[in-house]
Design an enzyme around this catalytic site. Structure first.
Site, PDB file in Angstrom:
ATOM      1  N   GLY A  40     -10.149   9.504 -60.020  1.00 41.01           N
ATOM      2  CA  GLY A  40     -11.300  10.279 -59.621  1.00 41.01           C
ATOM      3  C   GLY A  40     -11.422  11.184 -60.516  1.00 41.01           C
ATOM      4  N   GLY A  42      -9.881  14.232 -59.500  1.00 35.82           N
ATOM      5  CA  GLY A  42      -8.703  14.935 -60.292  1.00 35.82           C
ATOM      6  C   GLY A  42      -7.927  14.848 -61.826  1.00 35.82           C
ATOM      7  N   TYR A 194     -17.698  13.149 -43.525  1.00 35.14           N
ATOM      8  CA  TYR A 194     -16.859  13.143 -44.921  1.00 35.14           C
ATOM      9  C   TYR A 194     -17.785  14.738 -45.407  1.00 35.14           C
ATOM     10  CZ  TYR A 194     -16.492  13.676 -49.831  1.00 35.14           C
ATOM     11  OH  TYR A 194     -16.113  13.580 -51.043  1.00 35.14           O
TER      12      TYR A 194
END
Length: 329
Positions: A40, A42, A194
């Site tokens: 993703g 990162g 989240y």
């Protein structure tokens, strides 16, 4: 700990406009840890930083995926200095050993930056917990990074001007923390849970900078978010991510409003590299906070509430038994 950071002013307009996301300054000799750097946003943070000559360490709970990510970066960035360390933010007791491996096994004496990026996002309607008994997203996304910062602080303090870069989420802008139910025991819905976990991370990044300034530390803490970052607008990095032609075509209209994860990484990369970025700032995409090159944003009104941030810090310290406050040691 409610005083504003003296370094939170926006950088000069000339500095904002002169930044080029495709022509980054060299960073050879610097060492950066990217949690969740194997996938993703990162991954793209790690790939872009590797192209500057920095040594980039992927913190990943899955060694096999870390190996794939390193192979992908090396194929695209010849001569890149990319390494990996096993790091499971859902297991707080494992973090001291992970940092020990970073320092001794990888022979890293200082850390110029850590990008707190790793995160869990669940769609399942049933609540799940870490092995420590914390709600999985709050426990991993916030408490894991909260605790990790404590163990990284000696390495960060050994650098001349280290940065802690916390990757939040645009989804956190519409959420509010319930300090009486941080673990979502009374009200669990995956989407809001989240968003609140990412909001907690962002509060932590802001409060950390206040405490670093009080302690007269050379370390600065910056909060960023990627805007709207979709897989369908993200370039392929097989086998980590493969975007089909059909998916790209279907997503094309969305590109007017949001972007892919390669562009979503730009704010974090700038927060690591740009000397004009200051602790206590919030950085995000230029266009409505959803897409485009990174710019400093006015800190969201609820995120600027230092009393909530301080209470969250105390609650996080009580939940983990760990205190990353540089002035507490």
């Amino acid at each position: 700990m409610s005083s504003a950071s003296p370094t939170s002013a926006a950088p000069p307009a000339s500095a904002v406009s002169s930044w080029n996301v495709r022509r980054l300054p060299g960073a050879r000799g610097r060492v950066v840890l990217v949690t969740g750097g194997n996938a993703g946003i990162g991954y793209f943070v790690a790939e872009q930083l590797s192209a500057t000559g920095a040594t980039v360490v992927l913190g990943s709970r899955d060694p096999a995926r870390a190996e794939l990510a390193m192979a992908s970066i090396r194929a695209r960035v010849p001569g890149s200095r990319v390494r990996a360390v096993r790091m499971d933010l859902a297991d707080l007791s494992s973090l001291p050993a992970a940092v020990e491996a970073l320092a001794r096994v990888l022979v890293i004496e200082r850390l110029d930056a850590v990008v707190h990026n790793a995160g869990v996002a669940r769609d399942e309607p049933t609540r799940a917990e870490t092995g420590d008994g914390h709600e999985l997203m709050f426990g991993t996304n916030h408490l894991g990074h909260f605790a990790l910062t404590r163990w990284l602080m000696p390495l960060l303090s050994a650098a001349p001007a280290a940065r802690v870069v916390t990757v939040g989420s645009f989804a956190a802008k519409s959420e509010r923390l319930d300090l009486g139910d941080l673990q979502s025991r009374k009200d669990y819905r995956p989407g809001p849970a989240y968003g609140r976990s990412k909001l907690a991370q962002m509060y932590f990044g802001m409060e950390l900078d206040r405490r670093l300034r009080t302690a007269r530390s050379t370390v600065a803490s910056v909060v960023v978010h990627p805007g709207g970052a979709l897989d369908s607008l993200t370039p392929s990095r097989p086998p980590l991510h493969v975007r089909t032609t059909g998916a790209a075509l279907r997503a094309a209209p969305a590109a007017l409003l949001v972007q892919g994860k390669r562009a979503g990484a730009w704010s974090a990369v700038r927060a690591v590299l740009d000397p004009d970025v200051r602790g206590g700032q919030l950085w995000g995409p230029r266009v409505f906070g959803l897409r485009g090159e990174p710019r400093p944003e006015r800190v969201w009104k609820h995120l600027a509430d230092a009393s909530v941030a301080a209470r969250l810090w105390d609650a996080s310290r009580d939940l983990t038994g760990i205190d990353p406050d540089p002035g507490a040691r």
